[in-house]
Design a protein around this motif. Structure first.
Motif, PDB file in Angstrom:
ATOM      1  N   ASP A  65      16.772  20.173  50.245  1.00 21.41           N
ATOM      2  CA  ASP A  65      16.319  18.856  49.791  1.00 21.41           C
ATOM      3  C   ASP A  65      17.301  18.227  48.803  1.00 21.41           C
ATOM      4  O   ASP A  65      17.578  17.026  48.858  1.00 21.41           O
ATOM      5  N   THR A  76      12.358  19.842  53.482  1.00 21.33           N
ATOM      6  CA  THR A  76      10.919  19.615  53.429  1.00 21.33           C
ATOM      7  C   THR A  76      10.639  18.122  53.293  1.00 21.33           C
ATOM      8  O   THR A  76      11.555  17.301  53.243  1.00 21.33           O
ATOM      9  N   ASP A  77       9.369  17.792  53.179  1.00 21.71           N
ATOM     10  CA  ASP A  77       8.979  16.389  52.972  1.00 21.71           C
ATOM     11  C   ASP A  77       9.618  15.806  51.717  1.00 21.71           C
ATOM     12  O   ASP A  77       9.924  14.613  51.655  1.00 21.71           O
ATOM     13  N   ILE A  97      12.949  14.579  52.778  1.00 23.05           N
ATOM     14  CA  ILE A  97      12.834  13.495  53.757  1.00 23.05           C
ATOM     15  C   ILE A  97      12.561  12.150  53.078  1.00 23.05           C
ATOM     16  O   ILE A  97      13.052  11.109  53.520  1.00 23.05           O
ATOM     17  N   VAL A 139      14.927  15.526  63.045  1.00 24.95           N
ATOM     18  CA  VAL A 139      14.557  16.635  62.166  1.00 24.95           C
ATOM     19  C   VAL A 139      13.919  17.729  63.021  1.00 24.95           C
ATOM     20  O   VAL A 139      13.056  18.470  62.559  1.00 24.95           O
ATOM     21  N   CYS A 193      12.700  21.491  62.105  1.00 25.06           N
ATOM     22  CA  CYS A 193      12.571  21.574  60.648  1.00 25.06           C
ATOM     23  C   CYS A 193      11.091  21.844  60.364  1.00 25.06           C
ATOM     24  O   CYS A 193      10.288  20.913  60.194  1.00 25.06           O
ATOM     25  N   VAL A 233       8.696  20.116  57.678  1.00 19.52           N
ATOM     26  CA  VAL A 233       8.402  18.680  57.708  1.00 19.52           C
ATOM     27  C   VAL A 233       7.000  18.470  58.269  1.00 19.52           C
ATOM     28  O   VAL A 233       6.656  19.000  59.327  1.00 19.52           O
ATOM     29  N   THR A 234       6.188  17.693  57.555  1.00 17.02           N
ATOM     30  CA  THR A 234       4.796  17.460  57.934  1.00 17.02           C
ATOM     31  C   THR A 234       4.521  15.973  58.105  1.00 17.02           C
ATOM     32  O   THR A 234       5.432  15.141  58.025  1.00 17.02           O
ATOM     33  N   GLY A 248       5.949  13.709  55.439  1.00 19.22           N
ATOM     34  CA  GLY A 248       7.332  13.284  55.632  1.00 19.22           C
ATOM     35  C   GLY A 248       7.418  12.093  56.561  1.00 19.22           C
ATOM     36  O   GLY A 248       8.208  11.167  56.342  1.00 19.22           O
ATOM     37  N   VAL A 292      11.043  14.801  66.262  1.00 22.20           N
ATOM     38  CA  VAL A 292      10.315  15.742  65.407  1.00 22.20           C
ATOM     39  C   VAL A 292       9.934  16.959  66.250  1.00 22.20           C
ATOM     40  O   VAL A 292       8.941  17.635  65.975  1.00 22.20           O
ATOM     41  N   CYS A 302       8.353  20.439  65.147  1.00 25.20           N
ATOM     42  CA  CYS A 302       7.862  20.324  63.774  1.00 25.20           C
ATOM     43  C   CYS A 302       6.356  20.562  63.865  1.00 25.20           C
ATOM     44  O   CYS A 302       5.560  19.625  64.040  1.00 25.20           O
TER      45      CYS A 302
END
Length: 352
Positions: free
Chosen positions: A149, A174-175, A178, A193, A196, A199-200, A203, A219, A222
């Motif tokens: 990050d 992570t978020d 992002i 991403v 990754c 990432v939720t 993000g 995504v 993810c």
């Protein structure tokens, strides 16, 4: 392993004329990039340490050719007008050489350091003057496992002109990282991403701030992304043309329906292994008739009815993946009937 801009009509002497050279390309497992670069630049720049080759603008390494910090630093110092640099799989490259490249190559626009596992950041070498912003528009950091990050924040802060950013398998992101992307890179059009895993949806809420500028988003895999995140993306990024949500098993018809109605310009969609059924495909087909590519691989809930609907409404479909789906010969024939130029990827031996 390397080539001048055009072939020499009268032999080797003209081929080594520095003004003819624009690109250096090194490929193949047996190529020692450092040695090759040193040899080429010695011919082009002369023996002295300060000789430069300002006509070289592009350097490409691929297919096993390797470069270390020593070779990259030499390129940065001798080729000040570099605009495109591709260093795929150069696992020995570190931040030190990348910083040197960014500092000296003031016109650098395209940087592909796929697989450079030791690189965690892109910036200029610290000096007495305030750091300048970079002109980079394209950065590929695929498989740069050291990028986290903090590194991402520095990269996007230093590169406000970014249009293309690929972070595939940068698993430390992570978020929290992002959220810096839309803050500093408001003109970003393409972002990946994929893989990754941290990432939720949160993000995606941040990425949605890119709005209509964003055209391409991956995504894939993810696994924490769900309908909630994709619906926000769809509503805010309504000019989206490409979306890859493969392996996002929490994505269902709900998100696909919102996506279809919000993003009529959609041209390519991968929802393989998502929780999508015929209902989602109907909404997609009715709202996105210009769809060109669609992957439904391992979508267990999809039947002939959904595929027939897509075929009927999306007659310009060029590529369809129905591998590991419950599609019979009837669905296959519907695609063949309505989508004349469509290439169908399938795993049913009865279709041959």
């Amino acid at each position: 392993a390397w080539a001048p801009r055009r072939a020499s009509p009268i032999g080797g002497t003209l081929a080594w004329e520095p003004t003819l050279w624009r690109t250096i390309t090194l490929t193949g497992e047996g190529v020692c990039g450092d040695k090759a670069v040193r040899g080429v630049l010695r011919r082009l720049c002369g023996q002295n340490r300060t000789g430069a080759c300002p006509t070289v603008e592009r350097v490409f390494l691929s297919d096993g050719a390797r470069l270390t910090d020593k070779g990259l630093t030499l390129l940065a110092r001798r080729c000040p007008e570099l605009t495109h640099v591709q260093l795929q799989g150069c696992a020995a490259i570190t931040n030190t050489a990348v910083f040197e490249l960014a500092t000296r190559s003031t016109n650098l626009q395209h940087l592909d350091i796929t697989g450079c596992m030791l690189v965690s950041c892109i910036s200029v070498t610290p000096g007495p003057e305030p750091p300048r912003r970079l002109l980079l528009q394209y950065i590929d950091l695929t498989d740069c496992a050291a990028v986290d990050d903090g590194g991402l924040r520095v990269i996007v802060r230093n590169c406000p002109h970014l249009i293309y950013l690929y972070l595939r398998r940068c698993c430390k992101i992570t978020d929290a990282g992002i959220k810096f992307v839309p803050s500093f890179c408001s003109t970003l059009r393409e972002l990946s991403v994929s893989d990754c895993h941290q990432v939720t949806d949160f993000g995606l809420y941040e990425l949605a701030k890119l709005g209509a500028t964003l055209r391409y988003l991956s995504v894939a895999k993810c696994v924490q992304v769900s309908d909630a995140g994709l619906k926000v993306i769809a509503r805010r990024c309504y000019k989206l043309r490409y979306l890859n949500a493969r392996g996002c098993e929490a994505v269902s018809d709900d998100a696909i329906t919102v996506l279809a109605r919000s993003c009529p310009r959609l041209r390519a969609l991968d929802i393989g292994k998502c929780d999508v059924s015929d209902a989602g495909l109907r909404a997609l087909a009715e709202s996105c008739p210009n769809l060109k590519k669609l992957s439904l691989r391992q979508c267990d809930l999809v039947t002939d009815r959904g595929v027939q609907c897509v075929a009927y409404y999306c007659r310009g479909l060029q590529q369809l993946n129905i591998q590991d789906c419950q599609i019979s010969l009837e669905g296959y024939r519907a695609v063949k009937k309505y989508c004349k130029r469509c290439i169908i990827e399938h795993t049913n031996p009865g279709f041959f």
